[in-house]
Design a protein around this motif. Structure first.
Motif, short mmCIF file in Angstrom:
data_model
loop_
_atom_site.label_atom_id
_atom_site.label_comp_id
_atom_site.label_asym_id
_atom_site.label_seq_id
_atom_site.Cartn_x
_atom_site.Cartn_y
_atom_site.Cartn_z
N LEU A 840 0.88 -1.18 0.00
CA LEU A 840 0.00 0.00 0.00
C LEU A 840 0.91 1.23 0.00
O LEU A 840 1.74 1.38 0.91
CB LEU A 840 -0.85 0.03 1.26
N VAL A 841 0.77 2.05 -1.03
CA VAL A 841 1.68 3.21 -1.13
C VAL A 841 0.84 4.48 -1.19
O VAL A 841 0.01 4.66 -2.10
CB VAL A 841 2.56 3.09 -2.39
N SER A 842 1.05 5.34 -0.23
CA SER A 842 0.21 6.54 -0.15
C SER A 842 0.44 7.45 -1.37
O SER A 842 1.58 7.62 -1.82
CB SER A 842 0.53 7.32 1.13
N ALA A 843 -0.67 8.00 -1.86
CA ALA A 843 -0.56 8.91 -3.01
C ALA A 843 -0.37 10.35 -2.54
O ALA A 843 0.08 11.19 -3.31
CB ALA A 843 -1.83 8.81 -3.86
N ASN A 844 -0.73 10.63 -1.30
CA ASN A 844 -0.65 12.03 -0.87
C ASN A 844 -0.33 12.14 0.61
O ASN A 844 -0.14 11.14 1.30
CB ASN A 844 -1.95 12.78 -1.21
N PHE A 845 -0.26 13.41 1.04
CA PHE A 845 -0.06 13.65 2.47
C PHE A 845 -1.37 13.38 3.19
O PHE A 845 -2.44 13.80 2.72
CB PHE A 845 0.31 15.12 2.72
N ARG A 885 -14.36 7.92 0.33
CA ARG A 885 -13.65 7.29 -0.79
C ARG A 885 -12.56 6.34 -0.32
O ARG A 885 -12.17 5.42 -1.02
CB ARG A 885 -13.03 8.36 -1.69
N GLY A 886 -12.04 6.56 0.85
CA GLY A 886 -10.97 5.69 1.37
C GLY A 886 -9.60 6.29 1.14
O GLY A 886 -9.45 7.43 0.68
N LEU A 887 -8.57 5.52 1.47
CA LEU A 887 -7.19 6.00 1.31
C LEU A 887 -6.84 6.09 -0.16
O LEU A 887 -7.14 5.17 -0.94
CB LEU A 887 -6.21 5.02 1.98
N LYS A 888 -6.19 7.15 -0.56
CA LYS A 888 -5.77 7.27 -1.94
C LYS A 888 -4.36 6.68 -2.07
O LYS A 888 -3.42 7.14 -1.42
CB LYS A 888 -5.77 8.74 -2.37
N LEU A 889 -4.26 5.64 -2.91
CA LEU A 889 -3.00 4.92 -3.04
C LEU A 889 -2.49 4.99 -4.48
O LEU A 889 -3.28 5.16 -5.42
CB LEU A 889 -3.20 3.44 -2.66
N LEU A 890 -1.19 4.82 -4.62
CA LEU A 890 -0.61 4.75 -5.97
C LEU A 890 -0.62 3.29 -6.43
O LEU A 890 -0.28 2.39 -5.65
CB LEU A 890 0.83 5.25 -5.95
N LYS A 891 -1.02 3.08 -7.70
CA LYS A 891 -0.98 1.70 -8.23
C LYS A 891 0.46 1.46 -8.67
O LYS A 891 0.85 1.84 -9.77
CB LYS A 891 -1.91 1.58 -9.43
N MET A 892 1.22 0.83 -7.84
CA MET A 892 2.65 0.77 -8.09
C MET A 892 3.02 -0.12 -9.26
O MET A 892 4.05 0.09 -9.90
CB MET A 892 3.39 0.31 -6.83
N GLU A 893 2.15 -1.10 -9.58
CA GLU A 893 2.52 -1.98 -10.70
C GLU A 893 2.56 -1.21 -12.00
O GLU A 893 3.21 -1.60 -12.97
CB GLU A 893 1.60 -3.21 -10.78
N GLN A 894 1.84 -0.07 -12.05
CA GLN A 894 1.83 0.72 -13.29
C GLN A 894 2.84 1.85 -13.23
O GLN A 894 2.92 2.66 -14.13
CB GLN A 894 0.43 1.32 -13.49
N PHE A 895 3.59 1.90 -12.17
CA PHE A 895 4.41 3.09 -11.98
C PHE A 895 5.52 3.20 -13.04
O PHE A 895 5.83 4.27 -13.51
CB PHE A 895 5.04 3.09 -10.58
N GLY A 896 6.05 2.05 -13.44
CA GLY A 896 7.10 2.06 -14.46
C GLY A 896 6.61 2.75 -15.71
O GLY A 896 7.29 3.58 -16.29
N ARG A 897 5.37 2.39 -16.14
CA ARG A 897 4.82 2.99 -17.36
C ARG A 897 4.65 4.51 -17.19
O ARG A 897 4.97 5.29 -18.06
CB ARG A 897 3.47 2.33 -17.69
N PHE A 898 4.20 4.87 -16.00
CA PHE A 898 3.98 6.30 -15.71
C PHE A 898 5.29 7.08 -15.88
O PHE A 898 5.35 8.13 -16.49
CB PHE A 898 3.46 6.44 -14.27
N GLN A 899 6.37 6.47 -15.35
CA GLN A 899 7.66 7.14 -15.44
C GLN A 899 8.04 7.36 -16.90
O GLN A 899 8.51 8.42 -17.28
CB GLN A 899 8.76 6.27 -14.79
N GLN A 900 7.79 6.29 -17.75
CA GLN A 900 8.17 6.42 -19.16
C GLN A 900 7.37 7.53 -19.85
O GLN A 900 7.90 8.32 -20.60
CB GLN A 900 7.92 5.10 -19.90
N ASP A 901 6.04 7.55 -19.54
CA ASP A 901 5.18 8.55 -20.17
C ASP A 901 5.67 9.96 -19.89
O ASP A 901 5.51 10.86 -20.69
CB ASP A 901 3.73 8.44 -19.64
N ARG A 902 6.24 10.13 -18.71
CA ARG A 902 6.66 11.48 -18.33
C ARG A 902 7.88 11.89 -19.14
O ARG A 902 8.25 12.99 -19.27
CB ARG A 902 6.99 11.53 -16.84
#
Ligand SMILES: Cc1ncc(COP(=O)(O)O)c(C=O)c1O
Length: 902
Positions: A840-845, A885-902
């Protein structure tokens, strides 16, 4: 606290706080003597009680005291009672010698009509202060000398002053400490050292500082000691020796002027006034007042300026009437024509900032009109580049965290010691900071660390040993930069007790130490003892000395001038003590341009200028008053038989674990605690409690912090600072009075009385419900989770031993909603993922109030402790978390793709 011992002159806090009481006692016993003629012994005793401190005050003065004593000896009870009452009234109003008093004094043989009212219109009164004269003349000559100085007064003088004479080094120190009205000092070059009075605590502290104290002492030594206690004092030296040589001595700093004996009394008088004038001058405010008086046509923005759109309007004139015309006349968006630009100051704002730097002992000061939230971001941006590591208290104000996000630097979160029972944190132990630096060093990554960022004092009053922290860190990394967030404690500079623990106080002390040859020897001795390759264990156990030849002292302080001094809300300052400031100056200006508004508010800038003036002229008294008020509150609440049954203000021994109080200091209220103990604790202990920040435990009365805060505000018009699960924070300030203390005590007493009644009459059920509530608030407190770590995706260039991470990438990942998910806090998915992943990886403060620090930061891997804490939280305000809505988390399995897109 111990009781005042009448013959001792060194019980400083007690003398200050007890002076008005002692005079009131004297007036009351004299009144009683009028009714009961046999009661003169009590009057004599009360007169003896006031004597030691009165010798250091101009008011009521030697003659009035003598007159009073003569009334007593002559059995004139009515006259004595009247005079004592009138002196007591002036002192109660904290008045000095009222202007005009001296004119009539000599002609009033009975001494009765010497007190003009102090309550009238203050508008025409010239500011008044007292000047300390340290002399070798015998005491019987002092009244004549006082008269001579009064004769120098002229109608055109901007201020008036009253002389106070003392005859020894020790008395001079006591006078400057005990009498906050003393603003200027004139001392002979050679004086006797010892006072005729008893001063054991003073001697314990002063004697080691003065090498040749038994015979005579020098004015230069006196100047050094007085400047250490009250740096704002102007010091003039009168010498009948080689004044030219003395004047040419470059190491003689902090002396306003040197005179050859008393050959030029008028020059001395003018020099005294000029010294005060230079502190009184407020370059920006003075010009703003002039600007407001000029007939100015405005053809630019800000229609509110000059007030025409307000005062001519039927619909908003009430705003004009409420604030008054001057506010609008002093509004402008101009930066010329008598004003200046906050973003590029070259005129009176620059001068005002230079004055502030002088006042706070900094090299540079910068005014900020958007609060310390902005000051912090400016400093972080100016000094840190993307990828740099900052060692930071996780519990710091959110402006720092957002500063790291914006600047792209990597926070290495370190943990403060927890005060779990009260759901709060203290400060970060030095051992934790040293360990972080040594870990980075052992991985060859020390060059990546640029800054240590700490909060001093913490919200709850923990003050670091700023000097020790900086020295030990500089011994490991000689160019480390320090950012001390002193949002709450800007005022501390004006107390000799607290200044030692401020960023600027410590920076000056370190600079002076490094300039002293002996420090090289001390360093080399330690190096010899440690050997060529000391282990980390040895370095952890040693109080490290930096190499004075290598250290680059780079210290920044931010303070919310509006929180502790007389600035308008959002008025803040950045203070700089940085040997390498020249190298980063352009970056610093870029940071100002990034964050400052291009339309800063003129009134705010003026109030920063004026706040500085006030502190330089009366800060010492005001801070002493704030501390005294705090000690009164602490004493009254904790010693009151009924109030203390339900409420308690935590002492230093409860707010700071014993291991950080090695001097043995427990608390201000501990019986037998002396001034010397307080000074020792201030110098030695790792943490010290700012007495003005009072944690009032209310869980024992069945209130949680938020609930009690509301009760005080809604029902009793008492505003308090922050809350915790079972406490509220009371803060005494430079504006508090004893009436405020009385109001608070009445309110607490009323609440306790009601509670007592309710419990007495309510029967067993009510009593049991109360006990259950108290137990839940005081004992069922959730453990506070430490920062875990950043997810590996944000630790591409991180080491193994430390937990820093790229918070900015994590923060911006949350901008892509598709890459985020929400999971309900109570869902079983959370428990399953805590066991088996994915993490579980937090998306925000996520920042709950209270306690007000981030339980989660962007990119942080959530642990069971964090989830448990969140689940147990019963506060309503949680920034960054929507329960629906619950805790806002980062979907880490997609994070690699996100990095490339940037
Ligand atoms: C430690 C600390 N730093 C900075 C700030 C922000 O200061 P300001 O309100 O002046 O923006 C606060 C505010 O409470 C604070 O507690």
């Amino acid at each position: 606290m111990t009781e005042v011992n009448a013959r001792r002159i060194d019980q400083f806090f007690l003398f200050y706080s007890a002076r008005a009481d002692n005079w009131r006692n004297l007036a009351a016993s004299a009144q009683e003597w009028v009714r009961t003629p046999d009661n003169v012994a009590a009057v004599r005793a009360a007169l003896a009680d006031i004597a030691p401190a009165e010798q250091f005050h101009a008011f009521p003065g030697v003659r009035s005291l003598r007159t009073l004593a003569e009334f007593v000896e002559a059995g004139q009870a009515n006259d004595a009672a009247a005079l004592a009452r009138r002196i007591s009234e002036v002192i109660l109003l904290d008045g000095g010698m009222p202007e005009g008093l001296e004119a009539s004094e000599g002609s009033e043989p009975d001494g009765l009509d010497i007190m003009p009212t102090v309550l009238g219109d203050g508008g025409n009164r010239r500011p008044h202060f007292e000047t300390l004269f340290v002399t070798e003349q015998p005491p019987h000559r002092w009244p004549a000398l006082i008269d001579q100085f009064r004769c120098l007064r002229r109608p055109e003088d901007q201020f008036t002053y009253e002389p106070v004479f003392v005859g020894s080094f020790e008395d001079a120190v006591c006078a400057a400490v005990v009498n906050p009205r003393i603003a200027s000092v004139v001392t002979v070059d050679d004086m006797s050292y010892r006072s005729r009075n008893e001063a054991p605590a003073l001697r314990e502290i002063l004697d080691p500082l003065i090498p040749e104290r038994l015979g005579n002492a020098s004015g230069i030594d006196l100047a050094r000691i007085l400047k250490g206690i009250r740096p704002e004092l102007d010091i003039h030296i009168l010498s009948d020796r080689d004044v030219e040589a003395m004047a040419g001595n470059a190491s003689l700093t902090g002396i306003r002027r040197i005179f050859y004996a008393i050959e030029e009394p008028l020059e001395l008088h003018l020099s005294i006034l000029e010294g005060i004038g230079s502190r009184y001058e407020t370059p920006f405010f003075d010009n703003l007042k002039k600007y407001a008086q000029r007939p100015i046509g405005t053809f630019h923005a800000l229609p509110i300026a000059r007030g025409k759109s307000v005062f001519r309007s039927d619909w908003i004139r009430d705003m004009g009437e409420f604030y008054g015309l001057n506010l609008f006349l002093a509004e402008s968006s101009a930066t010329t024509g008598g004003l200046d630009s906050l973003l590029e100051p070259t005129g009176n704002i620059k001068k005002a900032q230079d004055y502030a730097a002088r006042a706070f002992g900094a090299d540079h000061a910068f005014f900020v009109t958007n609060g310390t939230s902005t000051s912090n971001k400016m400093v972080v941006q100016a000094l840190m580049k993307p990828g740099d590591i900052v060692i930071v208290d996780r519990n710091c104000h959110k402006s720092h965290h957002y500063g790291f996000v914006l600047g792209g630097c990597q926070p290495l979160y370190v943990e403060a010691f927890p005060l779990t029972s009260y759901s709060m944190y203290g400060g970060v132990p030095l051992a934790t900071i040293k360990k972080a630096l040594l870990d980075l060093k052992s991985e060859g990554r020390l060059d990546r660390v640029r800054m240590l960022d700490l909060t001093n004092c913490t919200f709850d009053g923990h003050m670091y040993n700023t000097r020790r922290v900086m020295e030990e860190c500089l011994a490991i990394k000689p160019d480390l930069i320090f950012l001390w967030d002193e949002a709450w404690s800007g005022f501390a500079h004006w107390s000799p007790f607290l200044r030692y623990r401020t960023a600027m106080g410590a920076a000056s002390a370190i600079r002076a130490w490094a300039d002293d040859e002996a420090s090289i020897t001390a360093y080399e001795h330690q190096q010899d003892a440690l050997g060529s390759n000391p282990s980390d264990e040895a370095l952890m156990e040693t109080r490290l000395i930096p190499d004075p030849r290598k250290l680059r002292l780079r210290v920044y302080q931010t303070n919310s001038t509006h929180k502790s001094m007389s600035a308008i809300r959002q008025g803040s300052m950045v203070l700089v003590h940085d040997v390498d400031f020249g190298e980063i100056e352009s970056q610093f200006h870029e940071a100002i341009f990034t964050h400052a508004s291009t339309s800063p508010n003129q009134q705010l800038i003026a109030s920063l200028d004026v706040a500085r003036r006030q502190m330089e002229l009366e800060g010492y008294r005001l801070v002493m008053n704030a501390i005294t008020i705090a000690l009164r509150i602490r004493h009254t609440v904790n010693k009151h038989p009924l109030i203390s049954k339900y409420f308690r203000i935590l002492g230093a021994n409860e707010m700071i674990p014993e291991e950080y109080r090695t001097s043995g200091f427990r608390d201000y209220l501990e019986p037998g605690t002396s001034w010397a103990d307080i000074v020792r604790a201030m110098h030695e202990d790792e943490f010290y409690l700012d007495p003005t920040r009072m944690t009032l435990v209310c869980g024992t009365a069945g209130f949680d912090g938020t609930q009690f805060k509301r009760v005080l505000a809604d029902n009793y018009n008492i505003q308090v600072n922050k809350t915790s699960r079972n406490s509220v924070l009371l803060q005494s300030n430079i504006n508090n009075t004893r009436s405020d203390v009385a109001h608070l005590v009445r309110v607490l007493l009323g609440i306790c009385t009601d509670l007592e009644q309710k419990l007495k009459r309510g029967g067993a059920n009510i009593a049991e419900a109360f006990q259950t509530r108290v137990k839940s608030l005081m004992h069922d407190v959730p453990a506070m989770p430490n920062f875990s770590r950043f997810h590996d995706a944000f630790r591409g260039d991180a080491g193994v031993l430390t937990t820093e991470g790229d918070i900015r990438s994590a923060f911006y990942s949350a901008y892509l909603e598709d890459e985020c998910e929400h999971v309900h806090l109570d869902s079983i998915e959370i428990d399953a993922r805590l066991g088996d992943g994915p993490e579980l990886v937090s998306a925000n403060f996520v920042i709950p109030y209270p306690p007000g620090f981030p339980i989660m930061v962007p990119g942080q891997v959530l642990t069971r402790e964090t989830i448990n804490f969140m689940r147990k939280l019963d506060v309503k305000e949680i920034h960054g978390y929507e329960a629906v809505r619950g805790l806002k988390l980062l979907k880490m399995e997609q994070f690699g793709r996100f990095q490339q897109d940037r």
